[in-house]
Design a protein around this motif. Structure first.
Motif, PDB file in Angstrom:
ATOM      1  N   ARG A  41      28.932  33.709  30.396  1.00  0.00           N
ATOM      2  CA  ARG A  41      30.392  33.763  30.473  1.00  0.00           C
ATOM      3  C   ARG A  41      30.826  35.076  31.112  1.00  0.00           C
ATOM      4  NH1 ARG A  41      33.288  30.106  26.889  1.00  0.00           N
ATOM      5  NH2 ARG A  41      31.849  28.366  26.587  1.00  0.00           N
ATOM      6  N   VAL A  42      32.092  35.127  31.473  1.00  0.00           N
ATOM      7  CA  VAL A  42      32.687  36.319  32.075  1.00  0.00           C
ATOM      8  C   VAL A  42      33.125  37.240  30.934  1.00  0.00           C
ATOM      9  CG1 VAL A  42      34.489  37.224  33.584  1.00  0.00           C
ATOM     10  CG2 VAL A  42      33.519  34.960  34.024  1.00  0.00           C
ATOM     11  N   GLY A  43      32.613  38.468  30.948  1.00  0.00           N
ATOM     12  CA  GLY A  43      32.942  39.423  29.902  1.00  0.00           C
ATOM     13  C   GLY A  43      33.902  40.502  30.375  1.00  0.00           C
ATOM     14  N   ARG A  44      33.948  41.560  29.606  1.00  0.00           N
ATOM     15  CA  ARG A  44      34.811  42.703  29.933  1.00  0.00           C
ATOM     16  C   ARG A  44      34.417  43.263  31.296  1.00  0.00           C
ATOM     17  NH1 ARG A  44      35.431  48.062  26.108  1.00  0.00           N
ATOM     18  NH2 ARG A  44      37.364  48.796  27.041  1.00  0.00           N
ATOM     19  N   HIS A  45      35.393  43.594  32.098  1.00  0.00           N
ATOM     20  CA  HIS A  45      35.201  44.100  33.463  1.00  0.00           C
ATOM     21  C   HIS A  45      34.429  43.104  34.325  1.00  0.00           C
ATOM     22  CE1 HIS A  45      36.901  47.801  32.006  1.00  0.00           C
ATOM     23  NE2 HIS A  45      35.890  47.999  31.178  1.00  0.00           N
ATOM     24  N   LYS A  46      34.549  41.813  33.969  1.00  0.00           N
ATOM     25  CA  LYS A  46      33.907  40.702  34.689  1.00  0.00           C
ATOM     26  C   LYS A  46      32.383  40.764  34.678  1.00  0.00           C
ATOM     27  CE  LYS A  46      35.708  38.988  38.347  1.00  0.00           C
ATOM     28  NZ  LYS A  46      36.219  38.879  39.717  1.00  0.00           N
TER      29      LYS A  46
END
Length: 183
Positions: A41-46
């Motif tokens: 998945r896409v997390g913090r700061h991508k």
């Protein structure tokens, strides 16, 4: 500010819920043969991270946003886990590791380009994704990318300690519809 509560509650949650986690894991072995579901998945700061949940769909279901998945792929046990939100419990591990928060925007898939554009424009990726958030308790899911991104941005702007606890308690109390699956 909320990170310390994330750590405390994720440790407590994992310890207190361990019998439930074990029971669901064993039941999942009989249901699908593979009780844990892991997905990038896409997390913090991508930055990518691997989200862990209990499997609610048959093994081999296409890796798409939940609202695009066919309802036939959801198992009977999976439907129960989704309805009660118990499928989310393993994400406490993601919270403990610092990849997620208890409260934040739900992490999306990298193939959800429209949502990524909307969230990026509003600065949503500056915070850790969460297990629950304002959009989830309001019943807003990833099928409406612009509305979801706007709701996430609003939550980030207005997030306070009382709101953090309010969203957690609303989720535990069953507010919101969870991930929608097309019927």
């Amino acid at each position: 500010m909320t990170r310390i509560f994330d750590v405390i509650f994720s440790v407590l949650g994992l310890v207190v819920a361990s019998p439930v986690l074990l029971f669901i894991y064993v039941a999942g072995l009989f249901d699908t043969g593979s009780p844990l579901f892991k997905q990038e998945r896409v997390g913090r700061h991508k930055k990518p991270f691997v989200l862990v949940k209990f499997r609610t769909m048959t093994v081999g279901t296409a890796s798409v946003a939940t609202h695009l998945a066919a309802s036939a792929s959801v198992t009977r046990m999976g439907a129960f886990l989704r309805r009660t939100k118990l499928d989310e419990l393993p994400q406490l591990w993601n919270v403990l590791k610092g990849e997620m928060s208890l409260v934040g925007p739900r992490p999306n898939l990298f193939n959800q380009s429209e949502l990524i554009v909307e969230r990026e424009a509003l600065g949503v990726y500056t915070v850790r994704p969460g297990i629950t958030g304002l959009a989830q308790v309001a019943g807003i899911d990833m099928s409406t990318p612009a509305l979801l991104a706007e709701t996430d941005a609003k939550m980030i702007r207005e997030l306070s300690l009382p709101m953090y606890f309010k969203l957690i308690f609303q989720t535990i109390a069953g507010k919101g519809s969870g991930d929608r699956v097309v019927h």
